[in-house]
Design a protein around this motif. Structure first.
Motif, PDB file in Angstrom:
ATOM      1  N   VAL A 147       0.868  -1.177   0.000  1.00  0.00           N
ATOM      2  CA  VAL A 147       0.000   0.000   0.000  1.00  0.00           C
ATOM      3  C   VAL A 147       0.899   1.219   0.000  1.00  0.00           C
ATOM      4  O   VAL A 147       1.780   1.357   0.870  1.00  0.00           O
ATOM      5  CB  VAL A 147      -0.920   0.020   1.243  1.00  0.00           C
ATOM      6  N   THR A 148       0.707   2.070  -0.967  1.00  0.00           N
ATOM      7  CA  THR A 148       1.605   3.221  -1.087  1.00  0.00           C
ATOM      8  C   THR A 148       0.836   4.442  -1.579  1.00  0.00           C
ATOM      9  O   THR A 148      -0.223   4.310  -2.188  1.00  0.00           O
ATOM     10  CB  THR A 148       2.770   2.904  -2.046  1.00  0.00           C
ATOM     11  N   ARG A 149       1.381   5.620  -1.263  1.00  0.00           N
ATOM     12  CA  ARG A 149       0.753   6.855  -1.732  1.00  0.00           C
ATOM     13  C   ARG A 149       1.789   7.657  -2.505  1.00  0.00           C
ATOM     14  O   ARG A 149       2.886   7.907  -1.989  1.00  0.00           O
ATOM     15  CB  ARG A 149       0.191   7.647  -0.556  1.00  0.00           C
ATOM     16  N   GLN A 150       1.475   8.007  -3.726  1.00  0.00           N
ATOM     17  CA  GLN A 150       2.422   8.677  -4.612  1.00  0.00           C
ATOM     18  C   GLN A 150       1.776   9.904  -5.241  1.00  0.00           C
ATOM     19  O   GLN A 150       0.582  10.156  -5.031  1.00  0.00           O
ATOM     20  CB  GLN A 150       2.861   7.709  -5.728  1.00  0.00           C
ATOM     21  N   ALA A 151       2.557  10.646  -5.999  1.00  0.00           N
ATOM     22  CA  ALA A 151       2.029  11.779  -6.759  1.00  0.00           C
ATOM     23  C   ALA A 151       2.802  11.887  -8.060  1.00  0.00           C
ATOM     24  O   ALA A 151       3.857  11.256  -8.206  1.00  0.00           O
ATOM     25  CB  ALA A 151       2.164  13.070  -5.957  1.00  0.00           C
ATOM     26  N   VAL A 152       2.290  12.664  -9.009  1.00  0.00           N
ATOM     27  CA  VAL A 152       2.977  12.802 -10.305  1.00  0.00           C
ATOM     28  C   VAL A 152       3.174  14.282 -10.648  1.00  0.00           C
ATOM     29  O   VAL A 152       3.092  14.679 -11.803  1.00  0.00           O
ATOM     30  CB  VAL A 152       2.207  12.066 -11.431  1.00  0.00           C
ATOM     31  N   ASN A 153       3.421  15.093  -9.610  1.00  0.00           N
ATOM     32  CA  ASN A 153       3.538  16.537  -9.848  1.00  0.00           C
ATOM     33  C   ASN A 153       4.951  16.979 -10.251  1.00  0.00           C
ATOM     34  O   ASN A 153       5.121  18.027 -10.825  1.00  0.00           O
ATOM     35  CB  ASN A 153       3.078  17.320  -8.612  1.00  0.00           C
ATOM     36  N   MET A 162      -8.784  26.224 -10.793  1.00  0.00           N
ATOM     37  CA  MET A 162      -7.453  26.824 -10.744  1.00  0.00           C
ATOM     38  C   MET A 162      -6.753  26.593 -12.077  1.00  0.00           C
ATOM     39  O   MET A 162      -7.214  25.811 -12.898  1.00  0.00           O
ATOM     40  CB  MET A 162      -6.596  26.148  -9.653  1.00  0.00           C
ATOM     41  N   THR A 163      -5.606  27.254 -12.260  1.00  0.00           N
ATOM     42  CA  THR A 163      -4.752  26.925 -13.399  1.00  0.00           C
ATOM     43  C   THR A 163      -3.992  25.661 -13.021  1.00  0.00           C
ATOM     44  O   THR A 163      -3.868  25.343 -11.831  1.00  0.00           O
ATOM     45  CB  THR A 163      -3.730  28.047 -13.668  1.00  0.00           C
ATOM     46  N   PRO A 164      -3.443  24.938 -14.011  1.00  0.00           N
ATOM     47  CA  PRO A 164      -2.675  23.736 -13.689  1.00  0.00           C
ATOM     48  C   PRO A 164      -1.563  24.010 -12.679  1.00  0.00           C
ATOM     49  O   PRO A 164      -1.329  23.214 -11.769  1.00  0.00           O
ATOM     50  CB  PRO A 164      -2.127  23.302 -15.042  1.00  0.00           C
ATOM     51  N   GLU A 165      -0.912  25.128 -12.837  1.00  0.00           N
ATOM     52  CA  GLU A 165       0.202  25.465 -11.956  1.00  0.00           C
ATOM     53  C   GLU A 165      -0.283  25.692 -10.522  1.00  0.00           C
ATOM     54  O   GLU A 165       0.278  25.157  -9.559  1.00  0.00           O
ATOM     55  CB  GLU A 165       0.884  26.723 -12.487  1.00  0.00           C
ATOM     56  N   GLN A 166      -1.372  26.496 -10.416  1.00  0.00           N
ATOM     57  CA  GLN A 166      -1.963  26.742  -9.094  1.00  0.00           C
ATOM     58  C   GLN A 166      -2.398  25.428  -8.450  1.00  0.00           C
ATOM     59  O   GLN A 166      -2.220  25.209  -7.249  1.00  0.00           O
ATOM     60  CB  GLN A 166      -3.198  27.646  -9.220  1.00  0.00           C
ATOM     61  N   ALA A 167      -2.982  24.561  -9.280  1.00  0.00           N
ATOM     62  CA  ALA A 167      -3.495  23.290  -8.761  1.00  0.00           C
ATOM     63  C   ALA A 167      -2.361  22.460  -8.168  1.00  0.00           C
ATOM     64  O   ALA A 167      -2.479  21.899  -7.074  1.00  0.00           O
ATOM     65  CB  ALA A 167      -4.215  22.507  -9.853  1.00  0.00           C
ATOM     66  N   ASN A 168      -1.253  22.380  -8.889  1.00  0.00           N
ATOM     67  CA  ASN A 168      -0.099  21.637  -8.381  1.00  0.00           C
ATOM     68  C   ASN A 168       0.371  22.204  -7.041  1.00  0.00           C
ATOM     69  O   ASN A 168       0.671  21.460  -6.115  1.00  0.00           O
ATOM     70  CB  ASN A 168       1.050  21.693  -9.390  1.00  0.00           C
ATOM     71  N   TRP A 170      -1.400  24.004  -4.956  1.00  0.00           N
ATOM     72  CA  TRP A 170      -2.456  23.789  -3.943  1.00  0.00           C
ATOM     73  C   TRP A 170      -2.380  22.363  -3.403  1.00  0.00           C
ATOM     74  O   TRP A 170      -2.547  22.115  -2.212  1.00  0.00           O
ATOM     75  CB  TRP A 170      -3.841  24.063  -4.553  1.00  0.00           C
ATOM     76  N   MET A 171      -2.096  21.442  -4.313  1.00  0.00           N
ATOM     77  CA  MET A 171      -1.975  20.037  -3.897  1.00  0.00           C
ATOM     78  C   MET A 171      -0.816  19.875  -2.905  1.00  0.00           C
ATOM     79  O   MET A 171      -0.966  19.219  -1.872  1.00  0.00           O
ATOM     80  CB  MET A 171      -1.756  19.135  -5.117  1.00  0.00           C
ATOM     81  N   VAL A 172       0.333  20.494  -3.230  1.00  0.00           N
ATOM     82  CA  VAL A 172       1.494  20.391  -2.340  1.00  0.00           C
ATOM     83  C   VAL A 172       1.159  21.001  -0.981  1.00  0.00           C
ATOM     84  O   VAL A 172       1.454  20.417   0.064  1.00  0.00           O
ATOM     85  CB  VAL A 172       2.725  21.085  -2.976  1.00  0.00           C
ATOM     86  N   ASP A 173       0.480  22.145  -0.993  1.00  0.00           N
ATOM     87  CA  ASP A 173       0.213  22.866   0.250  1.00  0.00           C
ATOM     88  C   ASP A 173      -0.891  22.216   1.087  1.00  0.00           C
ATOM     89  O   ASP A 173      -0.835  22.255   2.318  1.00  0.00           O
ATOM     90  CB  ASP A 173      -0.191  24.322  -0.053  1.00  0.00           C
ATOM     91  N   ASN A 174      -1.915  21.668   0.429  1.00  0.00           N
ATOM     92  CA  ASN A 174      -3.083  21.210   1.180  1.00  0.00           C
ATOM     93  C   ASN A 174      -3.294  19.700   1.198  1.00  0.00           C
ATOM     94  O   ASN A 174      -3.663  19.138   2.227  1.00  0.00           O
ATOM     95  CB  ASN A 174      -4.354  21.870   0.619  1.00  0.00           C
TER      96      ASN A 174
END
Lengths: 216, 258, 377
Positions: free
Chosen positions: B182-188, B228-234, B236-240
């Motif tokens: 079980v793992t949690r990853q991201a592709v940002n 959001m814009t793609p950049e903002q979304a990335n 926001w994901m990192v921050d939240n």
């Protein structure tokens, strides 16, 4: 509840009122004579071996080359509740697996007797266990048999053969299958690991044949 | 040098996996789905499993996944992909069987199927795209929507008394005996993409080696749903998202075996 | 006696399980529910995964069961599930998906009294559920209606054949009585399961990856954004359904001859009860016969229409408050009047009750003032 024969007579009368009588060359009785059909209800408490007794009877019927059906009244799984099964053994294909009247009723507790005594066809038979029944059957147009199978089972200390004693009693009064065919049926009905118990069951069937007594 | 002279195989340093076709993707710009699709295609190709893959896509944005990766795909009904995959893997034990699901599909309508497939230890891989929102239907609240996050169906922000709490399905999976990985990853970022690829590859290998169920959560963006814009979304994901859904392996019994 | 065929005494549910193993089914996925639990119990006891390689899985719900069936069907495997009324209700979505993707799969429905949780006693109130379906969209499923334990067994073979022949789900609509009663059965010989190569050959449409390098990828999807494309798919399926209606109707006539004046139409357990009622009435000189649909979809419209040219009173016997009766009415094309007979909620008619209902029907006919569409109770 009316017996089927009675009700058939009612149809006969009704049709006679409304239609020409030329249709009535056959009577219901000729149907009975033409082929053998035995409609049996076995009823008692869960745990008395009612369903398995019916199953062994049905298997014996198959061994005799007959058509059979085994229809339980099923309900939520529970111990000690009432259990009954309708077994039909016939030379012809069994049409309805449920019937409203029976050739033989095997009743192993008082509620079963009260429920099924009125549903035995005139001339039919009722078999009851002497220990389990307080008020014996009262009808005089049927053959009443008593078998003290519970007592015998208690006497021999083997309560598991209770239903086989009753089955033996039944086969004595209604020889629809030979003991040999019942034993063959047991071989089919029981898993291999229980086959060593068959001689004990056969003995119980033969003992049941001796125990049964006609009461009227 | 002409253009034609430059575009020759010897000069190629990066390419689209051959299993990815030229169908234009319907995903929004900045969406994580495209990257994960590419990883899946790459891994199947690298493993040489083209003829032995049965992929199951969900109802949600990835419903059209079958259009882009040239393997045999089944579109399951909403939430039932784990059940579908369980049967297939049992009937075809030598095939690579994986599901590709979103948060609404896996953690909401299909929670029962998810938990039971994980708990039975079905030899399947499950890829879980968690973007905390229902993308396809237009940005409604998802089971993984963060507290206070605004969506079309919680326009004033998610509140515990009205909407309950975000469901940590991946953390639940850790406690189930049937799961092996079980793992949690991201592709940002490129680094994260590489890690995610490694994780998916391990999940696929676990499926083939019959180790139990592997669950790979990809914490993802939904720029359109989040408005959001793609950049903002990335960002926001990192921050939240990352503080709430921290990246990394949560369980790996296969490594412990080694 | 020893040279007889080898008959065994089995419950209908047990026969389903044993027949499936022998007919080479690849898998079973199901959830316990009375009165069909013996299907899964028998499969679990017989351990076919050790002999034929058949997969048996107790699913977490009927929802999961039908979607397991869906997945398996997509890959060209022969699989089945079984359930009873409320469980079949849960499966309707999956059935619609299976029909929409034109997938094989066999669903055994052992009906009980309803609606809701209802009772666990036998019922036939799921005629609409099976024949008209509770899933969304334009679809049909073939519905077989066995009336004996032997037929339960045989239906598994027939369903396996039809579901691949027509690429559509097949429902075996039974009831608690046939599921629970025991009769003698001759089981079919073992038929090996199909190999992967045979599956690939039989099901080039399947999504199992086989031969992918030499073909375009397959996919299973019911989603279309373009309604014109969806319509095309529906029209294609409708054409297939018409063909099934033309080729697969199956029925049985019992004591129907040239001067039959009354007809009973009944399926499943009601047909067994009605056979006895027909016998009883024939003995008293009533010229009555029975028609038993063996397929409920496609329905034997043609023969009912033909018979109703001369038989003007039809008694439709079913253990519900009247569902198949409407199909019988449509089939008569207004040439005959159809009456209802039957119990519901888990109660089952006795042959005598059918006889009584027949008498009331005939009395209505004699008095010559019965209203059209009169429902007799």
């Amino acid at each position: 509840m009316k017996s089927e024969k009675f009700a058939t007579a009612a149809v006969y009368q009704w049709v006679a009122h409304t239609r020409s009588s030329k249709f009535f060359t056959f009577s219901f009785l000729t149907l009975q004579l033409r082929t053998m059909t035995e409609e049996i209800i076995i009823s008692g408490f869960g745990g008395q071996g009612v369903l398995s007794m019916g199953k062994i009877l049905a298997y014996a019927g198959i061994m005799e080359g007959k058509e059979v059906s085994w229809m339980p009244a099923y309900g939520p799984e529970q111990r000690g509740g009432t259990a009954n099964v309708t077994v039909i053994v016939s030379d012809d294909m069994v049409s309805s697996p449920i019937v409203s009247s029976y050739d033989t009723a095997i009743v192993l507790n008082q509620p079963s007797l009260e429920k099924f005594e009125p549903q035995v066809k005139p001339g039919g038979a009722i078999i009851y266990d002497g220990h389990s029944i307080i008020q014996p059957p009262k009808r005089d147009d049927i053959n009443v048999y008593r078998i003290d199978a519970m007592e015998e089972a208690a006497r021999t200390g083997n309560s598991k053969v209770f239903n086989m004693l009753v089955l033996g009693g039944y086969l004595k009064v209604r020889p629809i299958a030979t003991v040999e065919d019942v034993v063959k049926g047991l071989h089919k009905a029981l898993p291999e690991r229980h086959h060593k118990l068959i001689p004990m069951n056969e003995e119980a069937i033969r003992r049941g044949m001796e125990l049964i007594k006609k009461m009227n | 040098m002409t253009r034609e002279e430059l575009i020759i195989p010897e000069n190629r340093i990066y390419g689209k996996p051959t299993l990815m076709n030229d169908t234009p993707m319907h995903y929004c710009p900045g969406c994580s789905h495209g990257v994960v699709h590419k990883l899946v295609a790459e891994i199947i190709e690298e493993m040489g499993m083209e003829e032995d893959t049965i992929a199951i896509c969900p109802v949600g944005c990835a419903v059209f996944a079958y259009r882009y990766v040239d393997v045999d795909w089944i579109e399951a009904s909403h939430g039932r992909a784990p059940a579908c995959a369980s049967a297939i893997k049992r009937l075809w034990p030598n095939k690579l069987v994986f599901t590709y699901q979103g948060d609404g599909d896996m953690a909401c309508i299909g929670t029962g199927e998810t938990i039971h497939a994980l708990n039975r230890g079905e030899n399947i891989a499950m890829i879980f795209i968690n973007n905390a929102i229902y993308g396809m239907t237009g940005g409604q609240m998802a089971p993984t929507t963060l507290m206070g996050m605004k969506t079309a169906t919680c326009p004033y922000g998610r509140q515990a008394d009205l909407h309950g709490y975000p469901l940590h399905i991946t953390d639940l999976a850790v406690n189930l005996e049937g799961t092996c990985y079980v793992t949690r990853q991201a592709v940002n970022t490129v680094a994260n993409i590489r890690k995610a690829k490694k994780a998916i590859r391990q999940a696929f290998e676990n499926s083939m080696n019959k180790k139990g169920t592997s669950l790979v959560e990809i914490v993802s963006t939904c720029a359109s749903g989040w408005k959001m814009t793609p950049e903002q979304a990335n960002q926001w994901m990192v921050d939240n998202m990352f503080p709430y859904y921290p990246l990394g392996d949560l369980k790996n019994t296969v490594v412990n075996e080694k | 006696m020893d040279n007889q065929k080898d008959f065994v005494l089995l419950k209908g549910n047990e026969a389903i399980a044993k027949a499936a193993i022998r007919y080479g089914y690849d898998g079973f996925f199901g959830y316990p529910i009375t009165p069909q639990s013996e299907v899964l119990e028998t499969l679990a006891a017989d351990k076919p995964w050790e002999t034929t390689g058949m997969v048996v899985l107790q699913a977490e719900s009927e929802l999961a069961s039908i979607n397991m069936l869906y997945g398996a069907g997509c890959t060209g495997k022969l699989v089945f599930t079984s359930s009873s009324s409320p469980g079949i209700a849960l499966m309707q979505e999956g059935l619609s998906y299976m029909a929409g993707n034109e997938l094989p799969g066999v669903i055994v429905s052992v009906g009980r009294g309803g609606p809701g949780l209802g009772t666990i006693q036998p019922g036939q109130a799921d005629y609409y559920q099976a024949v008209y379906g509770g899933g969304n969209g334009d679809y049909n499923t073939i519905v077989l209606a066995p009336n004996s334990v032997q037929e339960m067994c045989d239906c598994m073979g027939k369903a396996a054949e039809l579901t691949f022949k027509w690429r559509m789900p097949v429902i075996v609509l039974s009831d608690g009585m046939i599921g629970q009663m025991m009769e003698k059965v001759e089981l079919p010989p073992y038929r090996p399961r199909r190999t992967d190569e045979e599956i690939a050959k039989q099901c080039p449409w399947a999504t199992n990856g086989i031969g992918l390098k030499n073909r375009k990828y397959n996919f299973m999807s019911t989603l279309e954004f373009d309604p014109a494309v969806m319509e095309e798919r529906n029209q294609k399926m409708a054409a297939k359904y018409h063909q099934v209606e033309a080729e697969e109707v199956d029925y049985e006539l019992y004591r129907v001859d040239d001067d039959t004046e009354y007809l009973i139409v009944a399926y499943g357990i009601s047909s067994r009860i009605s056979m006895k009622a027909v016998d009883l009435l024939r003995e008293t000189g009533v010229k009555i016969g029975m028609l038993r649909p063996k397929t409920l979809w496609p329905f034997p419209n043609k023969i009912i229409s033909q018979l109703s040219e001369r038989i003007k009173s039809i008694l439709c016997v079913e253990q519900c408050e009247g569902q198949m009766i409407n199909d019988v009415r449509l089939a008569t094309e207004g040439q005959a009047t159809v009456f209802h007979s039957g119990r519901s909620g888990g109660m089952v008619s006795s042959p005598m009750e059918v006889v009584e209902d027949f008498k009331s029907m005939a009395r209505e006919k004699m008095s010559n003032n019965w209203p059209k569409g009169y429902w007799m109770k």
